[in-house]
Scaffold this motif. Structure first.
Motif, PDB file in Angstrom:
ATOM      1  N   THR A   1      30.125 -65.522 -51.549  1.00 49.53           N
ATOM      2  CA  THR A   1      29.649 -66.331 -52.667  1.00 49.53           C
ATOM      3  C   THR A   1      30.534 -66.133 -53.883  1.00 49.53           C
ATOM      4  OG1 THR A   1      27.381 -66.293 -51.844  1.00 49.53           O
ATOM      5  CG2 THR A   1      27.662 -66.760 -54.176  1.00 49.53           C
ATOM      6  N   ALA A   2      31.098 -64.935 -54.035  1.00 49.24           N
ATOM      7  CA  ALA A   2      32.018 -64.685 -55.151  1.00 49.24           C
ATOM      8  C   ALA A   2      33.205 -65.632 -55.112  1.00 49.24           C
ATOM      9  CB  ALA A   2      32.503 -63.236 -55.109  1.00 49.24           C
TER      10      ALA A   2
ATOM     11  N   PRO B   1      23.439 -65.012 -50.074  1.00 50.21           N
ATOM     12  CA  PRO B   1      24.685 -65.734 -50.307  1.00 50.21           C
ATOM     13  C   PRO B   1      24.533 -67.218 -49.978  1.00 50.21           C
ATOM     14  CG  PRO B   1      24.798 -64.508 -48.250  1.00 50.21           C
ATOM     15  CD  PRO B   1      23.536 -64.070 -48.939  1.00 50.21           C
ATOM     16  N   ASP B   2      25.418 -68.018 -50.523  1.00 52.25           N
ATOM     17  CA  ASP B   2      25.374 -69.450 -50.222  1.00 52.25           C
ATOM     18  C   ASP B   2      25.477 -69.691 -48.718  1.00 52.25           C
ATOM     19  OD1 ASP B   2      25.440 -69.641 -52.967  1.00 52.25           O
ATOM     20  OD2 ASP B   2      27.021 -71.156 -53.022  1.00 52.25           O
TER      21      ASP B   2
ATOM     22  N   ASP C   1      31.478 -60.048 -52.364  1.00 54.06           N
ATOM     23  CA  ASP C   1      30.035 -59.844 -52.447  1.00 54.06           C
ATOM     24  C   ASP C   1      29.671 -58.416 -52.055  1.00 54.06           C
ATOM     25  OD1 ASP C   1      29.990 -62.536 -52.937  1.00 54.06           O
ATOM     26  OD2 ASP C   1      28.900 -63.095 -51.114  1.00 54.06           O
TER      27      ASP C   1
ATOM     28  N   ILE D   1      33.167 -68.673 -53.864  1.00 52.14           N
ATOM     29  CA  ILE D   1      32.654 -69.988 -54.242  1.00 52.14           C
ATOM     30  C   ILE D   1      32.489 -70.074 -55.756  1.00 52.14           C
ATOM     31  CG2 ILE D   1      30.697 -71.568 -53.987  1.00 52.14           C
ATOM     32  CD1 ILE D   1      30.253 -70.309 -51.190  1.00 52.14           C
ATOM     33  N   ILE D   2      31.989 -69.001 -56.358  1.00 55.93           N
ATOM     34  CA  ILE D   2      31.839 -68.961 -57.813  1.00 55.93           C
ATOM     35  C   ILE D   2      33.200 -69.075 -58.491  1.00 55.93           C
ATOM     36  CG2 ILE D   2      31.184 -67.477 -59.746  1.00 55.93           C
ATOM     37  CD1 ILE D   2      29.029 -66.287 -57.824  1.00 55.93           C
TER      38      ILE D   2
ATOM     39  N   VAL E   1      29.852 -59.733 -56.869  1.00 58.24           N
ATOM     40  CA  VAL E   1      28.565 -60.427 -56.826  1.00 58.24           C
ATOM     41  C   VAL E   1      27.595 -59.651 -55.942  1.00 58.24           C
ATOM     42  CG1 VAL E   1      27.357 -62.553 -56.223  1.00 58.24           C
ATOM     43  CG2 VAL E   1      29.646 -62.662 -57.211  1.00 58.24           C
TER      44      VAL E   1
ATOM     45  N   LYS F   1      34.357 -72.641 -58.444  1.00 58.00           N
ATOM     46  CA  LYS F   1      33.590 -73.498 -59.359  1.00 58.00           C
ATOM     47  C   LYS F   1      33.969 -73.259 -60.816  1.00 58.00           C
ATOM     48  CE  LYS F   1      29.550 -74.222 -56.409  1.00 58.00           C
ATOM     49  NZ  LYS F   1      28.091 -74.034 -56.211  1.00 58.00           N
TER      50      LYS F   1
ATOM     51  N   THR G   1      22.722 -69.998 -54.730  1.00 57.77           N
ATOM     52  CA  THR G   1      22.923 -68.800 -55.532  1.00 57.77           C
ATOM     53  C   THR G   1      24.139 -68.933 -56.444  1.00 57.77           C
ATOM     54  OG1 THR G   1      21.883 -67.397 -53.854  1.00 57.77           O
ATOM     55  CG2 THR G   1      23.364 -66.315 -55.396  1.00 57.77           C
ATOM     56  N   SER G   2      25.230 -69.480 -55.939  1.00 56.03           N
ATOM     57  CA  SER G   2      26.446 -69.600 -56.748  1.00 56.03           C
ATOM     58  C   SER G   2      26.221 -70.447 -57.990  1.00 56.03           C
ATOM     59  CB  SER G   2      27.582 -70.200 -55.912  1.00 56.03           C
ATOM     60  OG  SER G   2      27.285 -71.536 -55.525  1.00 56.03           O
ATOM     61  N   ASP G   3      25.373 -71.465 -57.897  1.00 54.32           N
ATOM     62  CA  ASP G   3      25.128 -72.334 -59.049  1.00 54.32           C
ATOM     63  C   ASP G   3      24.462 -71.570 -60.186  1.00 54.32           C
ATOM     64  OD1 ASP G   3      26.023 -74.962 -57.971  1.00 54.32           O
ATOM     65  OD2 ASP G   3      24.436 -74.586 -56.517  1.00 54.32           O
TER      66      ASP G   3
END
Length: 333
Positions: free
Chosen positions: A99-100, A92-93, A116, A102-103, A87, A106, A60-62
């Motif tokens: 996940t927010a 979630p990842d 999230d 992780i985003i 998010v 990145k 999802t993060s990608d």
């Protein structure tokens, strides 16, 4: 036309929008090969011809990162200005971290408030309302609101009640302060009464994923389509009507209705219930399917050329929980 206004009110306005959908497609003809269905049957009941499916080595993060990068490029935004990242996702990842987070890593974001929110298909509206509140208070000036879901991982490819509906994608909006307009009003609610009708049971603390659970039906998305259909139409229609009434508006004052893209028949039924003029309910479900929290931002993103600065837009969604609501905004791009 009349909208309740407050002198010197600070609004949260959308000043950028982006989206991303995977390249891989799952067509109705692909589904004909794995279960008892047909392109004609699917289109008649859902309006969907294909949906996008994320590659197995991505998450999802990608998709969210791609959507944010698209927004930054199209609207010349500097991501280092972002104060907060919300998010909305049901996929979630991983259970933790959010996940927010992780985003943010990145994208190279530092010292950003990132978290999230899970309200299923209503998630984007919930996150948008919370983000608007952050901007309205003056505590945050540049807030990203993402709706992203990799729901295909939770769909049983052999289950005709779900495999025809769901696809993957991510959409995002950028919120900033405005004295001219933006998010005008929102009505969001839930009741918890729909748990058994739309659910993914396994993976939480009640039914943790264990070796034997991974192979059971509990890991897949399940829904009672007839029950969800009935509640979705009634709930979204009621939410829109409530927002219109308390802002002294008629449906004719609304330039565009953007409903959650769950099923074209639901979209059409909500439009009829509200009596919105033909052609004013936006849809992109035909080639994307139901992307859960991503449907509303993706629908706006793909129909952006039809929307003009100053247009009044009604957003409405319904999801697991049950959760539902409507938001009214003035388009400021």
């Amino acid at each position: 036309m009349s909208i309740n206004t407050v002198a010197n009110r600070q609004y949260a306005a959308i000043t950028g929008i982006g989206g991303y959908v995977p390249q891989s497609k799952r067509t109705n003809y692909d589904l004909e090969k794995v279960c008892d269905t047909s392109d004609e049957w699917i289109v008649k009941r859902t309006g969907i011809k294909e949906r996008r499916i994320l590659e197995h080595d991505l998450a999802t993060s990608d998709m969210a990162v791609k959507a944010i990068q698209d927004l930054a490029l199209q609207y010349n935004k500097n991501l280092s200005d972002v104060d907060a990242l919300l998010v909305a996702t049901s996929t979630p990842d991983m259970p933790m971290p959010a996940t927010a987070n992780i985003i943010a890593e990145k994208l190279g974001l530092r010292n950003v408030w990132a978290f999230d929110m899970n309200a299923a298909c209503s998630g984007f509206l919930y996150a948008l309302d919370m983000a608007a509140s952050l901007v309205e208070t003056g505590r945050y000036k540049n807030v990203l609101v993402v709706g992203a879901d990799n729901i295909s991982r939770y769909v049983n490819i052999y289950d005709r009640s779900t495999n025809i509906l769901f696809g993957d994608g991510a959409g995002v909006v950028w919120l900033e302060p405005s004295q001219e307009g933006g998010i005008m009003d929102a009505y969001l609610t839930s009741n918890g009464g729909g748990r058994e009708f739309l659910t993914i049971e396994a993976g939480g603390s009640l039914y943790p994923i264990e070796a034997n659970a991974i192979e059971t039906e509990s890991r897949y998305l399940r829904q009672d389509g007839k029950t969800v259909f009935k509640h979705a139409v009634q709930s979204m229609s009621d939410a829109c009507t409530k927002v219109l009434h308390r802002n002294n508006l008629q449906i004719a004052d609304v330039n565009w209705l953007v409903p959650h893209q769950a099923n074209q028949r639901i979209i059409d039924a909500v439009g009829r219930s509200l009596n919105i003029p033909e052609g004013r309910a936006l849809s992109n479900i035909e080639y994307l399917g139901n992307t859960i929290a991503a449907t509303i931002p993706l629908c706006i993103w793909q129909n952006i050329k039809q929307i003009n600065t100053g247009d009044l837009i009604m957003l409405t969604a319904f999801g697991a929980g049950f959760s539902w609501g409507a938001s009214l905004l003035r388009w400021m791009i």
